[in-house]
Design an enzyme around this catalytic site. Structure first.
Site, PDB file in Angstrom:
ATOM      1  N   ASP A  97       0.816  -1.207   0.000  1.00 56.16           N
ATOM      2  CA  ASP A  97       0.000   0.000   0.000  1.00 56.16           C
ATOM      3  C   ASP A  97       0.859   1.271   0.000  1.00 56.16           C
ATOM      4  OD1 ASP A  97      -2.514   1.182  -0.016  1.00 56.16           O
ATOM      5  OD2 ASP A  97      -2.664   1.254   2.167  1.00 56.16           O
ATOM      6  N   HIS A  98       0.427   2.271  -0.740  1.00 52.83           N
ATOM      7  CA  HIS A  98       1.015   3.617  -0.725  1.00 52.83           C
ATOM      8  C   HIS A  98       2.535   3.633  -0.698  1.00 52.83           C
ATOM      9  CE1 HIS A  98      -2.475   6.253  -0.466  1.00 52.83           C
ATOM     10  NE2 HIS A  98      -3.032   5.339   0.315  1.00 52.83           N
TER      11      HIS A  98
ATOM     12  N   HIS B 106      -7.776   9.231   5.325  1.00 58.69           N
ATOM     13  CA  HIS B 106      -7.108   8.191   6.092  1.00 58.69           C
ATOM     14  C   HIS B 106      -7.243   8.477   7.587  1.00 58.69           C
ATOM     15  CE1 HIS B 106      -4.620   7.569   2.269  1.00 58.69           C
ATOM     16  NE2 HIS B 106      -5.325   6.482   2.436  1.00 58.69           N
ATOM     17  N   GLY B 107      -6.707   7.558   8.381  1.00 54.57           N
ATOM     18  CA  GLY B 107      -6.920   7.521   9.821  1.00 54.57           C
ATOM     19  C   GLY B 107      -6.942   8.797  10.619  1.00 54.57           C
TER      20      GLY B 107
ATOM     21  N   HIS C  82      -9.807   4.674  -0.928  1.00 53.46           N
ATOM     22  CA  HIS C  82      -8.897   4.724   0.214  1.00 53.46           C
ATOM     23  C   HIS C  82      -9.519   5.524   1.349  1.00 53.46           C
ATOM     24  CE1 HIS C  82      -4.933   3.070  -1.060  1.00 53.46           C
ATOM     25  NE2 HIS C  82      -5.513   3.176  -2.250  1.00 53.46           N
ATOM     26  N   GLY C  83      -9.394   5.026   2.562  1.00 54.56           N
ATOM     27  CA  GLY C  83      -9.879   5.762   3.722  1.00 54.56           C
ATOM     28  C   GLY C  83     -11.377   5.624   3.881  1.00 54.56           C
TER      29      GLY C  83
END
Length: 217
Positions: free
Chosen positions: A82-83, A180-181, A208-209
């Site tokens: 990922d990423h 994201h988080g 994503h996210g």
């Protein structure tokens, strides 16, 4: 069964109108729990590791654990990096047995994103490995990549179509308002933008996210 490329999994999901969960795992216990849940629900699964986890555990260690899980399971399982912004680390993961990799060059200007993505696609295609790329920027924090709220940019549908054509990337992660988080404020999902991108890009789209994403729409 063996680990599989996520390309056919995602193509089937788009064609039949369902999503496939992708979960970052950082320990053997997390990997086992995710696989058990997917097995229980008979759901195809994408196991993911962040760059930080790869550097900590080693790509070969993670790939070996994922292969063992896949061999013991009756569901298709892919292993995804990922990423990642590091070409050499992407190659290392492909050699270790990852079946999907993400080149995240979304922080660069469009032309540089195209160049970097096309380079990864060329290498991964020869190994039968899926490639994911990102357009726009997803806000929040993912591993060591931080995107401030004011820098989070939505993906442009027309640009998405051009990007896919020029890079040959098989899966695309367009920024559509998720986060994201760690982030400030409540993410605002642009569902209309998702529809417009999907109408111009026939590839599987990656979200994503999941923060702030409604349970139903």
């Amino acid at each position: 069964m063996a680990l599989v490329s996520s390309t056919p999994m995602l193509k089937a999901a788009r064609a039949e109108g369902y999503g496939i969960g992708a979960f970052n795992v950082h320990t053997l216990e997390m990997l086992q729990a995710v696989v058990e849940a997917a097995e229980e629900t008979q759901s195809p699964l994408i196991l993911q590791s962040t760059v930080g986890t790869v550097k900590h555990l080693g790509a070969d260690y993670i790939a070996a654990a994922a292969r063992t899980a896949a061999q013991r399971s009756s569901i298709p399982i892919a292993l995804h990096l990922d990423h990642c912004t590091d070409f050499d680390l992407i190659v290392q993961c492909i050699r270790a047995g990852y079946t999907s990799v993400m080149i995240d060059a979304s922080m660069h200007p469009f032309e540089e994103n195209v160049r970097l993505t096309a380079r990864v696609v060329e290498v991964a295609r020869a190994a039968g490995v899926n490639v994911e790329a990102e357009l726009g920027k997803v806000g929040g924090v993912e591993d060591d990549i931080v995107v401030a709220e004011h820098e989070a940019l939505m993906a442009d549908p027309e640009e998405c179509a051009v990007f896919v054509e020029r890079t040959g990337v098989p899966t695309l992660a367009p920024a559509i308002g998720t986060a994201h988080g760690i982030y400030k404020g409540e993410p605002k999902i642009d569902f209309d933008r998702i529809g417009r991108i999907a109408s111009k890009v026939a590839l599987p789209l990656v979200l994503h996210g999941d923060r702030g994403f409604p349970k139903s729409r």
